[in-house]
Design a protein around this motif. Sequence first.
Motif, PDB file in Angstrom:
ATOM      1  N   TYR A  22       0.833  -1.200   0.000  1.00  0.00           N
ATOM      2  CA  TYR A  22       0.000   0.000   0.000  1.00  0.00           C
ATOM      3  C   TYR A  22       0.874   1.259   0.000  1.00  0.00           C
ATOM      4  O   TYR A  22       0.634   2.189  -0.779  1.00  0.00           O
ATOM      5  CB  TYR A  22      -0.948   0.008   1.207  1.00  0.00           C
TER       6      TYR A  22
ATOM      7  N   TRP B 161      -5.800  -3.361   4.916  1.00  0.00           N
ATOM      8  CA  TRP B 161      -5.472  -2.270   4.004  1.00  0.00           C
ATOM      9  C   TRP B 161      -6.395  -2.238   2.788  1.00  0.00           C
ATOM     10  O   TRP B 161      -6.261  -1.386   1.926  1.00  0.00           O
ATOM     11  CB  TRP B 161      -4.010  -2.372   3.552  1.00  0.00           C
TER      12      TRP B 161
ATOM     13  N   SER C  71      -6.896   0.745   0.175  1.00  0.00           N
ATOM     14  CA  SER C  71      -6.574   0.452  -1.217  1.00  0.00           C
ATOM     15  C   SER C  71      -7.686   0.918  -2.145  1.00  0.00           C
ATOM     16  O   SER C  71      -7.425   1.533  -3.185  1.00  0.00           O
ATOM     17  CB  SER C  71      -6.331  -1.052  -1.385  1.00  0.00           C
TER      18      SER C  71
END
Length: 184
Positions: A103, A134, A138
Amino acid sequence: KQYAQAIDSYRVVVDRFSSSEFYSQALELLADCYQNTNQSPLALEMYDRILDGFSLANEAEIVILQKKGNLLFQKGDYRRSAAAFESLYDKYPASDFAPEAMYMRAQSHFKGQMYNVALDILEQLDQKYPKSKWKVDSYFLQGEVYYALTEYTKALQAYNKIIRFFPKHGRYFDAQMGVGWSYF
């Protein structure tokens, strides 16, 4: 939080006791002090000395690579930040930090206006780590990238994934704003 005094003490250890078992820890603490006193070049130098000069345990190397990548990101050196996070991911793809490294690498490329590279990394992140914490970040970053590319329909799709599936997530408000900007 008396960094000047701490720097003086750690410099003594670093300058005089390079064979000490605490040497690498002193370098790391010295780097942290430099970072907290806006002396980024010196902090980066210390992180590099640790990475280049010591055989570190996996967890220790992960922490140093994260600190280095984060500092470079904060300085706006997105190319080197992406490289640090790429190195972290390449060395430890099975670690708990791998999704975050991907990320942050994508975020670095986005900030460096390498939008297609960022999108490719985000797609890999979704495929390799479908249950990662994440995932929502994202989706949001995908929306931001598509917005920057003026692909507003794709931006809306990314933002709407957050709105539809993650209404209690901290990015929910940001996604709502992204939808508004996309329509604006």
